[in-house]
Enzyme design. Structure first.
Site: not given
Length: 304
Positions: A142, A235, A237
């Protein structure tokens, strides 16, 4: 396979509940193998949540992984205790002579600032410069990806008219690229950002390749030609409820925030979001570890 972390790290209990193989330092030291050494520069304000999210994905690896957490010394974290940072995090001065198979540089909520106005920008630049000689492969996430593209290649970020916020479909632009191996033709990734990097700027840099793209969210994954640097704007994750927490937080503050795209079933804020990015996240991280860290890093890290 096991991921090696400090036995007292709060993420350990959460990961064990999920049946993820977490190994204590004491047990790991008894095994006669060289673990992959991964350093994580965690710039996110939600340090504990980010630790668990990243460790969960890194655990899907064929080898033992030795994790080091890194902080910037020029910025004081407000959302986590000093005791936690002192106990589990290092500064660059403490590890500058070490070498690592891989590094992760996370995002940070500083998109509204020009890079040079971020209070730890100079330190981050020195860490990214250090990584060129002390880390084999670096995975930027990011804002960390935007910062890396700007520092290494002079590629700027641009403000968006509205926050890019939700779960977006993506396609590989190079299905033969090992990082894309095993991914579906269309796969989903969370995004939460106010700025973007542009395809036409990256295309002018011969040393870079865009390997993943979204017609809605734009550039997703950029790689250098040596596959030593990866820049990922999304993102993967994130947990199931991460975007919900951001949405309800901003809504409670009275901010102008749209409901996350393609997130709540039928756009019902009370519904439980469907997590449709877990498998792609696992593949992207495990492909990075396998093909660009484990397979390519010299066994003797002094040869980096």
């Amino acid at each position: 396979m096991p991921i090696r972390i400090d036995n007292e790290l709060p993420a350990k209990q959460s990961l064990e509940i999920e049946n993820i193989f977490v190994m204590s330092n004491q047990r790991a030291d008894m095994q006669d193998i060289r673990p992959l050494k991964i350093v994580i520069l965690n710039l996110m304000p939600t340090k504990l949540e980010t630790e668990t999210q990243l460790l969960r994905l890194l655990s899907n690896s064929p080898l033992q992984i030795d994790i080091t957490f890194l902080q910037v010394k020029s910025h004081i974290s407000k959302n986590v205790s000093k005791n936690h940072m002192d106990k589990f995090y290092n500064t660059i001065d403490e590890i500058k002579y070490n070498r690592y198979d891989g590094m992760i540089i996370t995002g940070a909520p500083v998109e509204h600032l020009p890079f040079e106005e971020v209070d730890y920008w100079d330190e981050l630049c020195s860490i990214m410069e250090w990584s060129k000689t002390n880390v084999y492969s670096t995975f930027h996430i990011c804002w960390g990806a935007q910062a890396g593209l700007y520092y290494h290649y002079g590629i700027n970020k641009y403000p968006l008219e509205k926050k890019l916020f939700g779960i977006f479909p993506h396609r590989s632009l190079d299905i033969t690229h090992p990082l894309m191996r095993g991914l579906d033709d269309v796969y989903y990734v969370p995004h939460s950002r106010h700025t973007e990097v542009r395809r036409q700027d990256i295309a002018q840099v011969k040393a870079l390749q865009i390997i993943s793209y979204s017609e809605i969210a734009g550039v997703h994954i950029v790689s250098d030609m040596d596959c030593r640097q990866f820049f990922v704007t999304g993102h993967s994750e994130y947990d199931r409820d991460t975007l919900a927490k951001e949405y309800f937080r901003d809504k409670a503050k009275g901010l102008d925030i749209d409901i996350p795209y393609n997130y709540f079933p039928n756009n019902d804020e009370k519904a439980v979001p469907v997590m449709n990015w877990k498998s792609s996240a696992s593949l992207i991280f495990s492909n990075w570890l396998n093909y660009f860290v484990y397979q390519k890093t010299p066994y003797d890290l002094s040869q980096l």
